[in-house]
Design a protein around this motif. Structure first.
Motif, PDB file in Angstrom:
ATOM      1  N   ARG A  76      50.425  78.941  11.172  1.00 25.20           N
ATOM      2  CA  ARG A  76      49.177  79.583  11.576  1.00 25.20           C
ATOM      3  C   ARG A  76      48.317  79.879  10.359  1.00 25.20           C
ATOM      4  O   ARG A  76      48.780  79.857   9.217  1.00 25.20           O
ATOM      5  CB  ARG A  76      49.472  80.886  12.302  1.00 25.20           C
ATOM      6  N   ASP A  78      47.435  82.707   9.287  1.00 23.96           N
ATOM      7  CA  ASP A  78      47.955  83.864   8.556  1.00 23.96           C
ATOM      8  C   ASP A  78      49.312  83.589   7.916  1.00 23.96           C
ATOM      9  O   ASP A  78      49.933  84.497   7.366  1.00 23.96           O
ATOM     10  CB  ASP A  78      48.053  85.083   9.481  1.00 23.96           C
ATOM     11  N   GLN A 106      44.534  80.279  23.553  1.00 19.25           N
ATOM     12  CA  GLN A 106      43.858  81.271  22.724  1.00 19.25           C
ATOM     13  C   GLN A 106      44.357  81.203  21.273  1.00 19.25           C
ATOM     14  O   GLN A 106      44.847  82.176  20.700  1.00 19.25           O
ATOM     15  CB  GLN A 106      44.071  82.686  23.295  1.00 19.25           C
ATOM     16  N   GLU A 108      44.538  81.170  17.249  1.00 21.51           N
ATOM     17  CA  GLU A 108      43.845  81.935  16.210  1.00 21.51           C
ATOM     18  C   GLU A 108      42.880  81.015  15.467  1.00 21.51           C
ATOM     19  O   GLU A 108      43.260  79.936  15.008  1.00 21.51           O
ATOM     20  CB  GLU A 108      44.855  82.525  15.239  1.00 21.51           C
ATOM     21  N   TRP A 112      44.874  75.585  10.416  1.00 22.50           N
ATOM     22  CA  TRP A 112      46.274  75.459  10.788  1.00 22.50           C
ATOM     23  C   TRP A 112      46.877  74.280  10.036  1.00 22.50           C
ATOM     24  O   TRP A 112      46.162  73.393   9.562  1.00 22.50           O
ATOM     25  CB  TRP A 112      46.412  75.208  12.297  1.00 22.50           C
TER      26      TRP A 112
END
Length: 393
Positions: A76, A78, A106, A108, A112
């Motif tokens: 991801r 993060d 949905q 993020e 990626w």
């Protein structure tokens, strides 16, 4: 944003050049990645990194790997990692020996990354929006009508390449009654009228081409229904619904009783909705000795092969006709069993009494009466004589 630079395959490091050139290259890649109108987006960039736009509500990754390699690891923005065997419920992940199909709901926004033995030829393909494309149904459908459904999974104007990406596509059609029953404790269960695969069997022309052609028979009671169609492969699923009215079958079938020579007929009685002279019948008649005889004919009166055997005859077929709205209608004629009894043998009539014999009968009767009268006279005479003798004593 070095991760967006396209690698120089000859030197093995990012392209050098003016700042303007790199900006133009990066901008082109960003437009490709962020566009929600494109049907497919290929991510063959450095480190297999791609960007998710904030406007995307769902996204599917089609990742091609080297044969028999391990599933990729998804990272991801993060830094959190997702694995095929360890990921949240809002992610669907199906893998084969050489590909991963991952659907994110949905996701993020941001960059990626997928790591693994990803092939440089196909890399990662992003598909953001799917829809089930299905031909419209007629407003007026009939009981036992045969429908041909053409369905495919599309993104915009592009049909997904199921032969390459989306294996094991299935198409399911079902009917849900809209009739309200105040006394019912539970809603009626939907009736599945067909389930088909993209396998090239039946009406499906080419296996795994992403286009499914199926045949559905409306074997259900007349009424108002919700026609639901779903195409899926256990990862991607799209549903389409349409409210329909199913009317009684506009064609009735009957069989005449074979005559003494075995001649008999099949008769169709059509409602006013069908044009009578357009009716065509095609089917098969199975005799008691299991002989299969193809039957075809036009119109409402079709001659059948002579019923030379007694026993059960089985009939099943299809009817083709045009209705008053010029729509071609195909109907399933369910199996019928016709019992043919053996011919009744005519009983022998008693021989008529000839005139010459009648005179003989009359003479015999007269003689018999005369004999009886004579016997009676003799017995009476003896009785009188016996009584007279008794009085003398």
């Amino acid at each position: 944003m070095a991760w967006l630079r396209k690698p120089n395959l000859k030197q093995g490091y990012p392209l050098s050049g003016s700042l303007v050139s790199r900006y133009v290259v990066s901008l082109c890649l960003l437009i490709t990645a962020l566009s929600t109108q494109a049907s497919e987006q290929s991510a063959r960039w450095l480190s297999n990194t791609f960007r998710v736009d904030p406007s995307i509500s769902s996204l599917t990754l089609l990742i091609e790997r080297e044969p028999n390699s391990a599933p990729v690891v998804l990272i991801r923005p993060d830094g959190a990692k997702y694995y095929q065997q360890d990921h949240p419920d809002h992610i669907s992940w199906v893998n084969t020996p050489d590909r991963d199909v991952i659907t994110l709901w949905q996701p993020e926004p941001g960059p990626w990354q997928a790591t693994g033995k990803i092939t440089p030829k196909r890399g990662i393909t992003l598909v953001s929006e799917f829809e089930l494309a299905l031909g419209p149904l007629a407003d007026r459908l009939y009981q036992q009508e045969v429908l041909k459904l053409d369905a495919e999974l599309r993104h915009g104007d592009t049909r997904l390449d199921a032969n390459y990406y989306l294996q094991d596509l299935t198409l399911q059609a079902q009917l849900m009654s809209l009739r309200k029953d105040p006394d019912a404790q539970f809603a009626p269960a939907p009736v599945v009228v067909g389930e088909f695969k993209d396998d090239g069997v039946g009406l499906d022309a080419i296996p795994n081409d992403g286009k499914l052609t199926a045949e559905v028979i409306l074997d259900i009671l007349p009424g108002e229904y919700l026609f639901q169609t779903q195409i899926s492969n256990q990862v991607l699923a799209r549903t389409q619904e349409q409210q329909v009215m199913i009317y009684p079958m506009p064609l009735k079938l009957s069989f005449s009783k074979p005559d003494a020579e075995g001649k008999w007929y099949m008769t169709m009685t059509a409602d006013h909705e069908l044009i009578t002279n357009t009716i065509i019948i095609s089917g098969e008649l199975v005799t008691p000795s299991k002989q299969r005889i193809p039957i075809t004919g036009t119109g409402t009166h079709i001659k059948l092969p002579d019923a030379v055997e007694s026993g059960n005859y089985y009939w099943q077929g299809r009817a083709f006709a045009t209705n008053q709205n010029s729509r071609e209608v195909q109907m399933n004629l369910v199996e019928q069993v016709i019992r043919v009894s053996p011919p009744v043998m005519a009983s022998e009539e008693p021989e008529a009494i000839k005139p010459s014999n009648a005179l003989n009968y009359i003479i015999a009767v007269v003689i018999l009466l005369l004999i009886l009268l004579l016997i009676g006279f003799i017995l009476r005479k003896r009785a009188v004589k016996k009584r007279m003798n008794g009085d003398k004593k």
